[in-house]
Design an enzyme around this catalytic site. Sequence first.
Site, PDB file in Angstrom:
ATOM      1  N   ASP A   1      22.349  49.874  36.238  1.00  0.00           N
ATOM      2  CA  ASP A   1      22.772  50.559  35.028  1.00  0.00           C
ATOM      3  C   ASP A   1      21.820  50.204  33.869  1.00  0.00           C
ATOM      4  OD1 ASP A   1      25.272  52.186  33.946  1.00  0.00           O
ATOM      5  OD2 ASP A   1      24.938  50.567  32.504  1.00  0.00           O
TER       6      ASP A   1
ATOM      7  N   ASP B   1      29.702  57.334  42.664  1.00  0.00           N
ATOM      8  CA  ASP B   1      29.503  57.048  41.242  1.00  0.00           C
ATOM      9  C   ASP B   1      29.451  58.359  40.457  1.00  0.00           C
ATOM     10  OD1 ASP B   1      28.751  56.153  38.746  1.00  0.00           O
ATOM     11  OD2 ASP B   1      26.905  55.164  39.421  1.00  0.00           O
TER      12      ASP B   1
ATOM     13  N   GLY C   1      32.009  53.160  44.161  1.00  0.00           N
ATOM     14  CA  GLY C   1      31.627  53.750  42.901  1.00  0.00           C
ATOM     15  C   GLY C   1      30.495  53.030  42.197  1.00  0.00           C
ATOM     16  N   HIS C   2      30.564  53.032  40.862  1.00  0.00           N
ATOM     17  CA  HIS C   2      29.475  52.552  40.006  1.00  0.00           C
ATOM     18  C   HIS C   2      29.201  51.063  40.206  1.00  0.00           C
ATOM     19  CE1 HIS C   2      26.821  52.902  36.559  1.00  0.00           C
ATOM     20  NE2 HIS C   2      27.469  51.962  35.907  1.00  0.00           N
ATOM     21  N   PHE C   3      30.247  50.252  40.166  1.00  0.00           N
ATOM     22  CA  PHE C   3      30.100  48.804  40.336  1.00  0.00           C
ATOM     23  C   PHE C   3      30.249  48.459  41.815  1.00  0.00           C
ATOM     24  CE2 PHE C   3      30.947  48.734  35.746  1.00  0.00           C
ATOM     25  CZ  PHE C   3      30.005  47.809  35.326  1.00  0.00           C
TER      26      PHE C   3
END
Length: 298
Positions: free
Chosen positions: A105, A239, A265-267
């Site tokens: 990120d 994500d 997902g994102h994490f």
Amino acid sequence: MIRSATFHRKVTVAGTEIFYREAGEKGAPVIVLLHGFPSSSHMFRNVIPELADQYHVIAPDLPGFGLSAMPPADQFAYTFANLAEVAAAFLEQIEVTRYALYVMDYGAPTGFRLALAHPDRVSALIIQNGNAYEDGMGAFWNQTRAYWADNGAANRDGMRPFLSLEGTQFQYLTGARDPAKIDPAAWLHDQLFLDRPGAAEIQLDLIYDYRANVALYPAIHAYFRQHQPPTLILWGANDPIFLTAGARAYLRDLPAAQLHFFDTGHFALEERADEVIPVMRDFLARTLSHTTQSNQGE
């Protein structure tokens, strides 16, 4: 296997106190872990001990995040260029001169700036849901793009819900296949720092400055093409923030890169660390020399 202890340290860099986690033996190949938004080195709490048996692992909190200082915006410019300058000065101060970079990120535009400035210092890249291609930026970014086009009060205020507890939970839980595997303490930890007085305005400044990262993408692509750093791409496939097309886009400029998708997902580390870490260890074992003792200044 006996795990190496993780040390929690602070150092003042150009007048800004930087907190960092450190583990492993000095002289071993160095891995620098750069966190995303709205997290900190806390996101690597489960990864650091799994790598420190063979590597010297360093994970700083960027200014304004986690346990590092959060100078007022009138005293510190919250831009990604400035975050990268502090990160570079931090590494020089602790005498780290060659390292593999794990970027996630916000860590991606910060770390890629380090690589652009000193490509000879980067031994490898591990990219986890960190974007460098507009392919990866879908409808989620529409409101942010409106803010970039007009940073008036209405558009700035329109970004504030993303800084709320609900916004932070969204980042952690959206796309997760088994939310019970994600420790709620992770998003509560992040929110604690987001809720500090003045933190929201700082984060809104950074969100506005993110447009400078997009403008830098062509230079980053040129760095990839010219230097071809050994690269491992790890991507939470569900994500909503950085789409899988952004992960695949790296292969245009880094055709030898290894790409792995995970059903999360994102994490990704929160739910799939047990799958991600073995892939990382395999990549690092084949990429980094364990006999080199010149990773740090004498």
